[in-house]
Enzyme design. Structure first.
Site, mmCIF file in Angstrom:
data_model
loop_
_atom_site.group_PDB
_atom_site.id
_atom_site.type_symbol
_atom_site.label_atom_id
_atom_site.label_comp_id
_atom_site.label_asym_id
_atom_site.label_seq_id
_atom_site.Cartn_x
_atom_site.Cartn_y
_atom_site.Cartn_z
ATOM 1 N N SER A 86 0.795 -1.231 0.000
ATOM 2 C CA SER A 86 0.000 0.000 0.000
ATOM 3 C C SER A 86 0.833 1.290 0.000
ATOM 4 C CB SER A 86 -0.931 0.004 1.217
ATOM 5 O OG SER A 86 -0.187 0.276 2.391
ATOM 6 N N SER A 127 -8.672 3.298 -4.288
ATOM 7 C CA SER A 127 -7.918 4.437 -3.757
ATOM 8 C C SER A 127 -8.065 5.692 -4.602
ATOM 9 C CB SER A 127 -6.433 4.060 -3.695
ATOM 10 O OG SER A 127 -5.642 5.197 -3.496
ATOM 11 N N GLU A 129 -5.736 7.516 -5.174
ATOM 12 C CA GLU A 129 -4.523 7.591 -6.012
ATOM 13 C C GLU A 129 -4.861 7.303 -7.474
ATOM 14 O OE1 GLU A 129 -0.878 7.977 -5.564
ATOM 15 O OE2 GLU A 129 -1.756 9.170 -3.967
ATOM 16 N N TYR A 151 1.559 1.660 -8.095
ATOM 17 C CA TYR A 151 0.519 1.366 -7.096
ATOM 18 C C TYR A 151 -0.853 1.747 -7.645
ATOM 19 C CZ TYR A 151 -2.494 2.171 -3.018
ATOM 20 O OH TYR A 151 -3.541 2.174 -2.128
HETATM 21 P P1 NAP Z 1 -1.597 -1.171 5.476
HETATM 22 O O1 NAP Z 1 -1.611 -0.674 6.881
HETATM 23 O O2 NAP Z 1 -0.363 -1.054 4.663
HETATM 24 O O3 NAP Z 1 -2.038 -2.718 5.538
HETATM 25 C C1 NAP Z 1 -1.833 -3.571 4.454
HETATM 26 C C2 NAP Z 1 -2.214 -4.991 4.869
HETATM 27 O O4 NAP Z 1 -2.028 -5.869 3.753
HETATM 28 C C3 NAP Z 1 -1.373 -5.577 6.021
HETATM 29 O O5 NAP Z 1 -2.207 -6.329 6.865
HETATM 30 C C4 NAP Z 1 -0.414 -6.502 5.298
HETATM 31 O O6 NAP Z 1 0.068 -7.567 6.088
HETATM 32 C C5 NAP Z 1 -1.344 -7.035 4.218
HETATM 33 N N1 NAP Z 1 -0.650 -7.669 3.101
HETATM 34 C C6 NAP Z 1 0.322 -7.137 2.330
HETATM 35 N N2 NAP Z 1 0.710 -8.027 1.400
HETATM 36 C C7 NAP Z 1 -0.023 -9.156 1.587
HETATM 37 C C8 NAP Z 1 -0.083 -10.419 0.966
HETATM 38 N N3 NAP Z 1 0.722 -10.727 -0.053
HETATM 39 N N4 NAP Z 1 -0.988 -11.320 1.410
HETATM 40 C C9 NAP Z 1 -1.786 -11.050 2.452
HETATM 41 N N5 NAP Z 1 -1.773 -9.860 3.112
HETATM 42 C C10 NAP Z 1 -0.895 -8.939 2.689
HETATM 43 O O7 NAP Z 1 -2.772 -0.487 4.630
HETATM 44 P P2 NAP Z 1 -4.045 0.350 5.138
HETATM 45 O O8 NAP Z 1 -3.670 1.776 5.271
HETATM 46 O O9 NAP Z 1 -4.675 -0.362 6.249
HETATM 47 O O10 NAP Z 1 -4.975 0.275 3.842
HETATM 48 C C11 NAP Z 1 -5.876 -0.808 3.650
HETATM 49 C C12 NAP Z 1 -6.190 -0.925 2.164
HETATM 50 O O11 NAP Z 1 -6.800 0.272 1.708
HETATM 51 C C13 NAP Z 1 -4.975 -1.131 1.270
HETATM 52 O O12 NAP Z 1 -5.385 -1.947 0.191
HETATM 53 C C14 NAP Z 1 -4.660 0.266 0.760
HETATM 54 O O13 NAP Z 1 -3.977 0.206 -0.465
HETATM 55 C C15 NAP Z 1 -6.059 0.823 0.630
HETATM 56 N N6 NAP Z 1 -6.194 2.274 0.776
HETATM 57 C C16 NAP Z 1 -5.665 2.896 1.864
HETATM 58 C C17 NAP Z 1 -5.853 4.253 2.031
HETATM 59 C C18 NAP Z 1 -5.284 4.985 3.226
HETATM 60 O O14 NAP Z 1 -5.192 6.214 3.171
HETATM 61 N N7 NAP Z 1 -4.936 4.285 4.305
HETATM 62 C C19 NAP Z 1 -6.587 4.972 1.076
HETATM 63 C C20 NAP Z 1 -7.136 4.295 -0.009
HETATM 64 C C21 NAP Z 1 -6.950 2.940 -0.142
HETATM 65 P P3 NAP Z 1 1.415 -7.431 7.004
HETATM 66 O O15 NAP Z 1 0.957 -6.895 8.317
HETATM 67 O O16 NAP Z 1 1.897 -8.840 7.060
HETATM 68 O O17 NAP Z 1 2.340 -6.499 6.288
HETATM 69 O O1 G4F Z 2 1.424 9.715 3.168
HETATM 70 P P1 G4F Z 2 1.787 9.391 1.779
HETATM 71 O O2 G4F Z 2 2.909 8.438 1.574
HETATM 72 O O3 G4F Z 2 0.437 8.888 1.095
HETATM 73 P P2 G4F Z 2 -0.032 8.765 -0.430
HETATM 74 O O4 G4F Z 2 1.099 8.622 -1.365
HETATM 75 O O5 G4F Z 2 -0.993 9.877 -0.682
HETATM 76 O O6 G4F Z 2 -0.805 7.373 -0.416
HETATM 77 C C1 G4F Z 2 -1.674 7.005 0.649
HETATM 78 O O7 G4F Z 2 -2.985 7.407 0.351
HETATM 79 C C2 G4F Z 2 -3.555 6.760 -0.794
HETATM 80 C C3 G4F Z 2 -4.958 7.335 -0.985
HETATM 81 O O8 G4F Z 2 -4.889 8.476 -1.795
HETATM 82 C C4 G4F Z 2 -3.590 5.271 -0.551
HETATM 83 F F1 G4F Z 2 -4.162 4.641 -1.603
HETATM 84 C C5 G4F Z 2 -2.176 4.767 -0.337
HETATM 85 O O9 G4F Z 2 -2.230 3.358 -0.041
HETATM 86 C C6 G4F Z 2 -1.576 5.492 0.846
HETATM 87 O O10 G4F Z 2 -2.288 5.118 2.001
HETATM 88 O O11 G4F Z 2 2.160 10.719 0.982
HETATM 89 C C7 G4F Z 2 1.299 11.834 0.963
HETATM 90 C C8 G4F Z 2 2.000 13.022 0.313
HETATM 91 C C9 G4F Z 2 2.663 12.703 -1.033
HETATM 92 O O12 G4F Z 2 2.382 13.732 -1.932
HETATM 93 C C10 G4F Z 2 4.152 12.695 -0.731
HETATM 94 O O13 G4F Z 2 5.002 13.063 -1.812
HETATM 95 O O14 G4F Z 2 3.065 13.453 1.168
HETATM 96 C C11 G4F Z 2 4.199 13.735 0.380
HETATM 97 N N1 G4F Z 2 5.416 13.626 1.211
HETATM 98 C C12 G4F Z 2 6.295 14.626 1.427
HETATM 99 N N2 G4F Z 2 7.311 14.185 2.177
HETATM 100 C C13 G4F Z 2 5.863 12.522 1.828
HETATM 101 C C14 G4F Z 2 7.052 12.886 2.446
HETATM 102 N N3 G4F Z 2 5.340 11.289 1.923
HETATM 103 C C15 G4F Z 2 6.032 10.379 2.659
HETATM 104 N N4 G4F Z 2 5.500 9.147 2.785
HETATM 105 N N5 G4F Z 2 7.218 10.668 3.271
HETATM 106 C C16 G4F Z 2 7.786 11.903 3.194
HETATM 107 O O15 G4F Z 2 8.860 12.151 3.738
#
Ligand code: NAP
Ligand code: G4F
Length: 325
Positions: A86, A127, A129, A151
């Site tokens: 993710s 997402s 994204e 991604y």
């Molecule tokens: P996260 O904290 O990175 O959790 C990802 C989960 O996926 C973890 O439990 C990880 O297990 C598991 N995983 C990774 N690879 C795997 C595999 N090969 N088989 C089985 N499990 C696996 O992500 P999150 O923030 O909770 O997000 C949940 C979902 O929503 C993700 O699909 C993410 O892309 C999507 N999403 C997130 C956001 C956001 O802002 N948080 C926004 C939009 C969409 P381990 O603990 O073993 O690593």
């Molecule tokens: O927190 P980020 O890494 O999240 P990003 O790339 O927006 O993605 C997250 O949100 C998505 C939903 O829109 C999910 F689908 C995805 O799985 C994930 O949860 O970065 C946010 C912003 C970016 O623009 C990045 O360039 O923060 C900027 N940034 C600036 N400095 C940084 C940093 N991001 C990270 N991670 N680390 C830095 O030092």
């Protein structure tokens, strides 16, 4: 008693969703992959005090046989596919793995459900994204996608596969297009948590500065605890559909940092260091979601402001770091 299967139960959203479903009386099963360091990476489930209340099943999104076996054994009423690689930045370093798990992994899960439990309601974690180089200033379900990272491309494949299985096989498959959502359980590599952890370290005298990349990027940030409610609501509808989940407010990384520093009585400009190595090969400059459909059809609205969430995260990091000193 309803049965739910959550892939990604050890992640941020999986843990909050499990907590929500347990509170509603569900029998909660979670798919976990093997790790050599511990039996299960259940730190988030333990943080919420629910590690003993969920049933964990071994499996991996890349291994269709493990998914078929799991769905056959559990016979879930609801399947939440949250597992993914993710982290956007890692997807440029591991594009094939990201495609295999974040993209094809969803197809594997859809196949497992279609073959073993076709009447289960299915949720795909799509997402914002996928909007990438945004084609409209306010992104809704009808806004065209323009993915800007491996991604996002993988998520787009998974999104369309979900729509496709709904239209081809009549699966009750919904896709939640969730904008960024955070919490004290957020992985430390994501920017909000990196900031709240960094600010807490500076406050406690454990660090002097905080290195960030593009702080002009803007995100629509909400709280994960609020967003998992929208996932559940989608699967309670009679008809499956796709929904944007967002707050409708966008803020720069710079201003999000200010909230964190100010909460600790610190000045951001005295500690922030911009590191070009942290910029991405292609950036998503701004995201701003229109969750009108989720509000009118699901009755969903965000409950936590960005300010309250960042303060909650800083306080949690201060507590965590103080306890480990
Ligand atoms: P996260 O904290 O990175 O959790 C990802 C989960 O996926 C973890 O439990 C990880 O297990 C598991 N995983 C990774 N690879 C795997 C595999 N090969 N088989 C089985 N499990 C696996 O992500 P999150 O923030 O909770 O997000 C949940 C979902 O929503 C993700 O699909 C993410 O892309 C999507 N999403 C997130 C956001 C956001 O802002 N948080 C926004 C939009 C969409 P381990 O603990 O073993 O690593
Ligand atoms: O927190 P980020 O890494 O999240 P990003 O790339 O927006 O993605 C997250 O949100 C998505 C939903 O829109 C999910 F689908 C995805 O799985 C994930 O949860 O970065 C946010 C912003 C970016 O623009 C990045 O360039 O923060 C900027 N940034 C600036 N400095 C940084 C940093 N991001 C990270 N991670 N680390 C830095 O030092």
């Amino acid at each position: 008693m309803k049965k739910a299967l959550i892939t990604g139960i050890t992640g941020q959203d999986g843990a909050y969703l499990a907590q929500l479903l347990l509170g509603k009386g569900y029998d909660v099963h979670g798919l976990v992959r093997r790790s050599s360091t511990t039996d299960v990476n259940d730190v988030r489930l333990r943080w919420l005090g629910i590690a003993q209340d969920v049933r964990l099943v071994d499996g991996d999104l890349a291994d269709l046989s493990s998914l078929l076996r799991t769905v056959r054994t559990v016979q879930p009423d609801e399947v939440y596919n949250l597992a993914a690689q993710s982290f956007v930045k890692t997807s440029w370093q591991q594009p094939l793995l990201t495609g295999a798990i974040t993209g094809l992994g969803c197809a594997n899960m859809l196949e497992a459900v279609r073959i073993e439990k076709p009447d289960a309601h299915f949720y795909q974690a799509s997402s914002s994204e996928m909007y990438g180089l945004v084609q409209e200033p306010l992104q809704s379900e009808s806004t065209p996608f323009y993915p800007r990272s491996p991604y996002a491309a993988a998520k787009l494949y998974a999104h369309w596969m979900t729509v496709n299985y709904r239209e081809s096989f009549g699966l009750h498959a919904s896709s939640g297009i969730l904008f960024n959502h955070e919490s004290p359980l957020r992985g430390i590599e994501f920017v909000t948590r990196k900031v709240t952890d960094g600010v807490a370290r500076i406050k406690l005298g454990l660090a002097g500065n905080l290195r960030l990349g593009n702080i002009d990027a803007k995100r629509d940030w909400g709280h994960a605890r609020d967003y998992v409610k929208a996932m559940w609501l989608m699967l309670q509808q009679q008809i499956a559909d796709d929904y944007v989940v967002a707050t409708g407010r966008t803020v720069t990384v710079r201003d999000m940092c200010r909230i964190a520093f100010e909460h600790c009585g610190l000045a951001a400009e005295e500690h922030l260091v911009i590191d070009p190595a942290l910029f991405r090969p292609a950036e998503v400059d701004v995201l701003l979601g229109d969750a009108a459909k989720a509000k009118s059809r699901l009755g969903w609205e965000p409950e936590t402001s960005l300010e309250d969430m960042i303060r909650e995260m800083v306080d949690a990091d201060l507590k965590r770091l103080s306890a480990s000193r």
